[in-house]
Design an enzyme around this catalytic site. Structure first.
Site, PDB file in Angstrom:
ATOM      1  CG  HIS A  66      -1.848  -1.146   1.285  1.00  0.00           C
ATOM      2  ND1 HIS A  66      -1.835  -2.045   2.327  1.00  0.00           N
ATOM      3  CD2 HIS A  66      -2.803  -1.588   0.429  1.00  0.00           C
ATOM      4  CE1 HIS A  66      -2.745  -2.981   2.115  1.00  0.00           C
ATOM      5  NE2 HIS A  66      -3.345  -2.724   0.969  1.00  0.00           N
ATOM      6  CD  GLU A 116      -7.627   0.460  -4.930  1.00  0.00           C
ATOM      7  OE1 GLU A 116      -7.731   0.312  -6.153  1.00  0.00           O
ATOM      8  OE2 GLU A 116      -7.589   1.564  -4.359  1.00  0.00           O
ATOM      9  N   GLY A 118      -6.213  -6.271  -2.243  1.00  0.00           N
ATOM     10  CA  GLY A 118      -6.488  -7.684  -2.038  1.00  0.00           C
ATOM     11  C   GLY A 118      -7.177  -8.279  -3.254  1.00  0.00           C
TER      12      GLY A 118
END
Length: 342
Positions: A66, A116, A118
């Site tokens: 991330h 998102e 994942g």
């Protein structure tokens, strides 16, 4: 920020593996460094990098994948250290779900994910197993993957070995079912990454805040390093103090999550360059990073001697899996002895 406090946003609601951060506060380590720190929790973990990147908050926790994606989206954030190194992450499921270690068993299933990325990870994996993204149903669950599995809203969900698997194992025990009815198919193994570092939990900061406050940031990291040293030296006492500060931590499930997180705590808090290279390449493979993307991390705010890198990271992963099985069965606090280069 207009305040003289450092504002710090966690990646999740208060969780056992956040202990070093909260203990740096409760034990006065921040205060001894001359710092005031406000600790904040998110309503939605997907918002963390955007909030920090926008300058609304100075610092926070976020996973490596991330953090890379944030820079790719022009959110100016940089990793300045590591909290958890390579916690096992994957598709968590119960044995009666019809899911197995074969990725193709996800066909026709409802799979929960936090944010998102994942879904992007699972979608990318489908092409290696003769499937498409339409062969399963993705369900965004935020911080509620465990509850969604228990309720039957999803058949499986992306989670951590040291968090969601523990929560589900304890729920199974409460239903007089075997704890090992919860299983995980690790994403790093499915994707043949050679490490589970995409989900390493990092200390990140807004770039403008870093540039304007290098000494403050160094002091902050020194305080959390001191708290980490305490956690590693006296884990049982450290957890009790954490419970005193955060009474919500005082449950058997949270104690077990803390035990299962213990082996993942970074001893020296460094960003591991080898891991960043692997995850940057993985991000390019996922299509979330451009070909010329340069990773956004630094160790310049860590003012102590850093440990040498492991000479056998793949072997460490195998040994860690066995060690975590022992902790799941026996409890207690165990860490891997890592061979490192001189």
């Amino acid at each position: 920020m207009s305040t003289d406090k450092i504002t710090f946003l966690t990646n999740w609601h208060a969780t056992p593996y956040h202990a070093p951060l909260y203990l740096a506060q409760s034990k006065g380590y921040f205060k001894e460094e001359g710092l005031k720190v406000a600790l904040l929790e998110p309503n939605d973990p997907s918002d963390v990098t955007e909030i920090i990147g926008s300058g609304k908050v100075d610092m926070g926790f976020k996973a490596m994948i991330h953090t890379l994606a944030a820079k790719a989206r022009n959110f100016p954030v940089t990793s300045i250290g590591s909290l958890l190194d390579e916690p096992f992450t994957g598709v968590v499921y119960l044995k009666d779900s019809g899911i197995t270690e074969d990725f193709r068993s996800l066909k026709g299933k409802k799979i929960g994910y936090v944010g998102e990325f994942g879904k992007i990870q699972i979608d990318e994996l489908t092409k290696y197993y003769g499937m498409t993204a339409d062969d399963y149903t993705a369900v965004r669950c935020g911080m509620n993957v465990t509850k969604a599995i228990i309720r039957g809203d999803i058949d499986a969900g992306i989670g951590l070995e040291n968090v969601q698997m523990v929560e589900l194992a304890e729920w199974l025990a409460s239903q007089n079912r075997p704890r090992d009815d919860v299983q995980i198919v690790r994403i790093d193994q499915l994707a043949e990454l050679g490490c589970c570092c995409f989900c390493s939990i990092l200390y990140i900061a807004n770039d403008a805040f870093l540039a304007a406050n290098p000494e403050k940031v160094q002091k902050f990291m020194r305080a959390v390093k001191r708290a980490t040293d305490y956690v590693l030296a006296e884990p049982a006492a450290a957890f009790e103090e954490y419970v005193d500060m955060k009474p919500i931590m005082g449950t058997p499930v949270n104690r077990k999550i803390f035990e299962r997180s213990f082996a993942y705590f970074s001893r020296d808090l460094k960003n591991v360059s080898r891991d960043w290279a692997k995850v940057t390449n993985y991000g390019k493979r996922l299509g979330i990073l451009d070909a010329d993307f340069q990773p956004n991390y630094t160790n310049q705010y860590l003012s102590w001697t850093l440990d040498a890198d492991s000479t056998d990271p793949l072997g460490d992963q195998k040994r860690m899996a066995e060690l975590q099985k022992e902790v799941a069965c026996e409890g207690g606090f165990k860490r891997l002895q890592v061979a490192s280069s001189a």
